[in-house]
Write a protein that holds these residues in place. Sequence first.
Motif, PDB file in Angstrom:
ATOM      1  N   VAL A 187       0.839  -1.201   0.000  1.00  0.00           N
ATOM      2  CA  VAL A 187       0.000   0.000   0.000  1.00  0.00           C
ATOM      3  C   VAL A 187       0.876   1.254   0.000  1.00  0.00           C
ATOM      4  O   VAL A 187       1.815   1.361   0.790  1.00  0.00           O
ATOM      5  CB  VAL A 187      -0.925   0.032   1.242  1.00  0.00           C
ATOM      6  CG1 VAL A 187      -1.726   1.339   1.290  1.00  0.00           C
ATOM      7  CG2 VAL A 187      -1.868  -1.169   1.234  1.00  0.00           C
ATOM      8  N   LEU A 188       0.543   2.174  -0.900  1.00  0.00           N
ATOM      9  CA  LEU A 188       1.107   3.528  -0.857  1.00  0.00           C
ATOM     10  C   LEU A 188      -0.043   4.461  -0.530  1.00  0.00           C
ATOM     11  O   LEU A 188      -1.002   4.589  -1.290  1.00  0.00           O
ATOM     12  CB  LEU A 188       1.742   3.905  -2.196  1.00  0.00           C
ATOM     13  CG  LEU A 188       2.320   5.328  -2.287  1.00  0.00           C
ATOM     14  CD1 LEU A 188       3.356   5.581  -1.201  1.00  0.00           C
ATOM     15  CD2 LEU A 188       2.910   5.585  -3.667  1.00  0.00           C
ATOM     16  N   LEU A 189       0.060   5.114   0.620  1.00  0.00           N
ATOM     17  CA  LEU A 189      -1.040   5.888   1.189  1.00  0.00           C
ATOM     18  C   LEU A 189      -0.701   7.373   1.202  1.00  0.00           C
ATOM     19  O   LEU A 189       0.287   7.783   1.817  1.00  0.00           O
ATOM     20  CB  LEU A 189      -1.306   5.394   2.616  1.00  0.00           C
ATOM     21  CG  LEU A 189      -2.249   6.201   3.506  1.00  0.00           C
ATOM     22  CD1 LEU A 189      -3.670   6.170   2.958  1.00  0.00           C
ATOM     23  CD2 LEU A 189      -2.209   5.659   4.941  1.00  0.00           C
ATOM     24  N   VAL A 190      -1.521   8.170   0.527  1.00  0.00           N
ATOM     25  CA  VAL A 190      -1.449   9.626   0.633  1.00  0.00           C
ATOM     26  C   VAL A 190      -2.532  10.058   1.606  1.00  0.00           C
ATOM     27  O   VAL A 190      -3.707   9.682   1.437  1.00  0.00           O
ATOM     28  CB  VAL A 190      -1.663  10.298  -0.736  1.00  0.00           C
ATOM     29  CG1 VAL A 190      -2.029  11.767  -0.580  1.00  0.00           C
ATOM     30  CG2 VAL A 190      -0.418  10.163  -1.590  1.00  0.00           C
ATOM     31  N   GLU A 191      -2.138  10.811   2.637  1.00  0.00           N
ATOM     32  CA  GLU A 191      -3.110  11.106   3.684  1.00  0.00           C
ATOM     33  C   GLU A 191      -2.737  12.386   4.420  1.00  0.00           C
ATOM     34  O   GLU A 191      -1.610  12.541   4.897  1.00  0.00           O
ATOM     35  CB  GLU A 191      -3.170   9.927   4.672  1.00  0.00           C
ATOM     36  CG  GLU A 191      -4.124  10.096   5.818  1.00  0.00           C
ATOM     37  CD  GLU A 191      -5.545  10.375   5.379  1.00  0.00           C
ATOM     38  OE1 GLU A 191      -6.053  11.449   5.736  1.00  0.00           O
ATOM     39  OE2 GLU A 191      -6.132   9.532   4.671  1.00  0.00           O
ATOM     40  N   GLN A 192      -3.705  13.320   4.498  1.00  0.00           N
ATOM     41  CA  GLN A 192      -3.457  14.553   5.249  1.00  0.00           C
ATOM     42  C   GLN A 192      -3.543  14.336   6.753  1.00  0.00           C
ATOM     43  O   GLN A 192      -2.948  15.095   7.514  1.00  0.00           O
ATOM     44  CB  GLN A 192      -4.451  15.632   4.810  1.00  0.00           C
ATOM     45  CG  GLN A 192      -4.037  16.346   3.532  1.00  0.00           C
ATOM     46  CD  GLN A 192      -4.421  17.810   3.550  1.00  0.00           C
ATOM     47  OE1 GLN A 192      -5.594  18.136   3.445  1.00  0.00           O
ATOM     48  NE2 GLN A 192      -3.447  18.682   3.693  1.00  0.00           N
ATOM     49  N   ASN A 193      -4.278  13.297   7.155  1.00  0.00           N
ATOM     50  CA  ASN A 193      -4.319  12.950   8.573  1.00  0.00           C
ATOM     51  C   ASN A 193      -3.025  12.194   8.889  1.00  0.00           C
ATOM     52  O   ASN A 193      -2.982  10.966   8.931  1.00  0.00           O
ATOM     53  CB  ASN A 193      -5.548  12.089   8.873  1.00  0.00           C
ATOM     54  CG  ASN A 193      -5.736  11.841  10.360  1.00  0.00           C
ATOM     55  OD1 ASN A 193      -4.787  11.881  11.142  1.00  0.00           O
ATOM     56  ND2 ASN A 193      -6.965  11.566  10.759  1.00  0.00           N
ATOM     57  N   ALA A 194      -1.957  12.963   9.095  1.00  0.00           N
ATOM     58  CA  ALA A 194      -0.625  12.372   9.245  1.00  0.00           C
ATOM     59  C   ALA A 194      -0.549  11.430  10.436  1.00  0.00           C
ATOM     60  O   ALA A 194       0.144  10.412  10.393  1.00  0.00           O
ATOM     61  CB  ALA A 194       0.416  13.474   9.378  1.00  0.00           C
ATOM     62  N   GLN A 195      -1.254  11.768  11.499  1.00  0.00           N
ATOM     63  CA  GLN A 195      -1.202  10.929  12.692  1.00  0.00           C
ATOM     64  C   GLN A 195      -1.748   9.536  12.411  1.00  0.00           C
ATOM     65  O   GLN A 195      -1.125   8.529  12.775  1.00  0.00           O
ATOM     66  CB  GLN A 195      -1.984  11.585  13.831  1.00  0.00           C
ATOM     67  CG  GLN A 195      -1.757  10.929  15.174  1.00  0.00           C
ATOM     68  CD  GLN A 195      -2.215  11.827  16.323  1.00  0.00           C
ATOM     69  OE1 GLN A 195      -2.827  12.862  16.117  1.00  0.00           O
ATOM     70  NE2 GLN A 195      -1.894  11.419  17.533  1.00  0.00           N
ATOM     71  N   MET A 196      -2.900   9.468  11.738  1.00  0.00           N
ATOM     72  CA  MET A 196      -3.481   8.171  11.389  1.00  0.00           C
ATOM     73  C   MET A 196      -2.577   7.416  10.422  1.00  0.00           C
ATOM     74  O   MET A 196      -2.378   6.209  10.544  1.00  0.00           O
ATOM     75  CB  MET A 196      -4.865   8.366  10.771  1.00  0.00           C
ATOM     76  CG  MET A 196      -5.938   8.799  11.745  1.00  0.00           C
ATOM     77  SD  MET A 196      -6.450   7.482  12.881  1.00  0.00           S
ATOM     78  CE  MET A 196      -7.327   6.385  11.775  1.00  0.00           C
ATOM     79  N   ALA A 197      -2.042   8.130   9.441  1.00  0.00           N
ATOM     80  CA  ALA A 197      -1.190   7.492   8.436  1.00  0.00           C
ATOM     81  C   ALA A 197       0.046   6.868   9.079  1.00  0.00           C
ATOM     82  O   ALA A 197       0.422   5.723   8.783  1.00  0.00           O
ATOM     83  CB  ALA A 197      -0.792   8.504   7.375  1.00  0.00           C
ATOM     84  N   LEU A 198       0.687   7.619   9.963  1.00  0.00           N
ATOM     85  CA  LEU A 198       1.915   7.126  10.586  1.00  0.00           C
ATOM     86  C   LEU A 198       1.645   5.994  11.579  1.00  0.00           C
ATOM     87  O   LEU A 198       2.524   5.190  11.869  1.00  0.00           O
ATOM     88  CB  LEU A 198       2.653   8.269  11.278  1.00  0.00           C
ATOM     89  CG  LEU A 198       3.290   9.287  10.330  1.00  0.00           C
ATOM     90  CD1 LEU A 198       3.771  10.518  11.105  1.00  0.00           C
ATOM     91  CD2 LEU A 198       4.442   8.666   9.549  1.00  0.00           C
TER      92      LEU A 198
END
Length: 235
Positions: A187-198
């Motif tokens: 998975v390559l995830l682009v996400e503005q919710n950095a906390q959830m992404a990390l």
Amino acid sequence: MLEIHDIHTYYGSIHALKGVSLKINEKEIVCLIGANGAGKTTTLMSLSGVYRPRRGSITFLGEDITKLASEKIVARGITQVPEGRMIFPRLTVRENLMMGAYLRNDSEGIEADEERAYELFPILAERRRQPGGTLSGGEQQMLAIGRALMARPKLLLLDEPSLGLAPIVVENIFEVIQSINQEGTTVLLVEQNAQMALQIAHRGYVLATGSVQLEGTSADLTANPQVRAAYLGLD
């Protein structure tokens, strides 16, 4: 699995990506974080063949795919869930799912994957005869992910899957992303919710003004003072 090397992508005369390089290993979740206009979506669009880089290269499973058309990239095993879902509003939920399998002709496998989509997102089974346009935003996001999975991707590109969704729906979506990854899909995830992404990614890259500014494990990025201040809202 994937190597992007020094790609430069333009919108007309606008230099959107300025030498982006990144690598993704098989079975990883890698996230791209950054402010609006940083180049996150353009990176995904360059990967999926929607925009063609003027310079640089994209290698997937040892093959140079930089100049391949989008449908050939999908056939190689890369599928994108676009920002804003972009489902077909007049088609039913089931018809939307079938659109994701348009390159396939293994009817038994397609049927099994349709049922898997309903297992991941039970609400889609209930809505399978409804037009996609009548679904809520969260249900449309589930449908967009289900449609992408119908192509049996080796690499799944997700562009802002949490955008505009209620927190409880976001939690559900991210749990499914982890489940998909645990079953073997990279998975390559682009996400503005950095906390959830990390929280769910193994590694991450921070983009700013069209170039990679930082990279590292999720733990390293979460502890980085610059990332904490700019993207996590932490001291």
